[in-house]
Design a protein around this motif. Structure first.
Motif: not given
Length: 362
Positions: A145-149
């Motif tokens: 999720r952080w990578s997507r952000h």
């Protein structure tokens, strides 16, 4: 950064500096479909951009690309949580224009544009796992999720992944499968399986299904397993176990088989099933996002890919063997056309012209 590099009509001869980041890579032991796809993609990208591959020690060099090898971790903690920090330091020194990450990008500096390919969902893998493996996948899911952000552009390999990560592009992890010499089917019924005895690929379940089908038919069925050599001891002696194969050799084994069996509990896409469809080999799979997508969008017919529940696996194997494992010519013609469409959408040309270029538009 030279923002003009990908703008059509510009007379600069500079090539975009791209880093492809993938912890898994062919060359040392057995690797998954994402790593195999990464290598084939890198071969194409190296003719179009100034490419550097950042991966672990022992990976096969890509002609025309620079290779940066990082420490191979012996523990899961190091593999999943140490490698990204080593990658951060290496990539900062390279000063790329773009990083195309297949994962492990959450520690990268924010100023570097990242194109992130999501090959599936760790949260979904967690639901199909148990114990510490489940906990690890939940932690990796949070990092995804952080990578997507932080990613400038997100690529998904199938519609469910695209919806989950609100991705910008759909690019299945496939490359062109060249026409192969006519490979005869094995004389006796045969089933091929790619994966491990345990885990989400569910090799034990595949083996039991083949054994039950053989008993019901009263015919011997040869089962060929393509997997990691470290897993070989888990398989019964009557299995034909293969490891360390090249991509071409994997395709040859699939092509000679009567049936591909894929009872995986989770797949974001499912490269072996796609390859079986391209080669005209019937497949039997259990329901998961990848198999369901391939059945709907590529196979379109039970004769090419049949999705069944666990309890129906032996009967499905029996039916395929009794039918002589042939995909009707009209069905295969439609499947081949759809395979070509998917492959075109997944090409390096599309990636460079439509995905990387959009980072610099405007």
């Amino acid at each position: 950064m030279n923002n003009a590099k990908l703008i059509p009509g510009h007379d600069s001869n500079d090539r975009l500096r791209v880093v492809l980041l993938s912890v898994g890579w062919p060359g040392r032991g057995e690797v998954g479909g994402a790593a195999r796809y990464g290598f084939r993609l890198a071969e194409s990208l190296a003719t179009r951009v100034d490419l550097t591959v950042v991966t672990t020690d022992g990976g096969t060099p890509v002609p025309g690309a620079s290779m940066v090898y990082l420490k191979e971790w012996s523990t899961r903690v190091g593999h999943y949580y140490g490698f990204p920090w080593h990658a951060r330091r290496a990539i900062r020194r390279l000063e790329p224009d773009v990083v195309h990450a297949f994962g492990d990008d959450w520690a990268l500096p924010r100023h570097i544009p990242v194109v992130r390919t999501f090959h599936g969902s760790s949260f979904e893998e967690a639901r199909a796992s148990t114990g510490m493996r489940r906990l690890n996948h939940y932690l990796l899911g949070a990092l995804e999720r952080w990578s997507r952000h932080r990613a400038a552009i997100a690529i998904a390999i199938a519609p469910p992944t695209m919806a989950e990560f609100h991705a910008d592009h759909l690019m299945p992890p496939v490359s062109h499968i060249a026409l192969r010499p006519a490979i005869p089917k094995t004389a006796q019924p045969s089933v091929v399986f790619l994966g491990g005895w345990r885990g989400r690929k569910r090799g034990e379940r595949a083996y039991r299904a083949v054994q039950q089908a053989s008993s019901q038919l009263g015919r011997d069925i040869t089962m060929t397993v393509i997997g990691n050599q470290a897993d070989a001891a888990n398989w019964p002696a009557d299995v034909r176990f293969r490891s360390g194969l090249t991509d071409a050799e994997v395709l040859d084994v699939i092509a000679e088989s009567w049936l591909l069996l894929a009872p995986s509990s989770y797949e974001g896409f499912g490269i072996p099933v796609f390859e079986s469809l391209a080669l005209g080999v019937p497949a039997v799979a259990t329901s998961n996002p990848g198999s369901d997508y391939l059945r709907r969008e590529v196979a379109g017919d039970d004769a090419a890919l049949r999705i069944v529940d666990d309890e129906d696996l032996p009967a499905a194997v029996c039916a395929a063997i009794e039918y002589n494992a042939r995909v009707p010519a009209d069905v295969q013609a439609r499947v081949s056309a759809r395979v070509a469409e998917v492959t075109k959408r997944s090409s390096a040309d599309y990636l460079v012209s439509e995905v990387y270029r959009s980072l610099f538009a405007g």
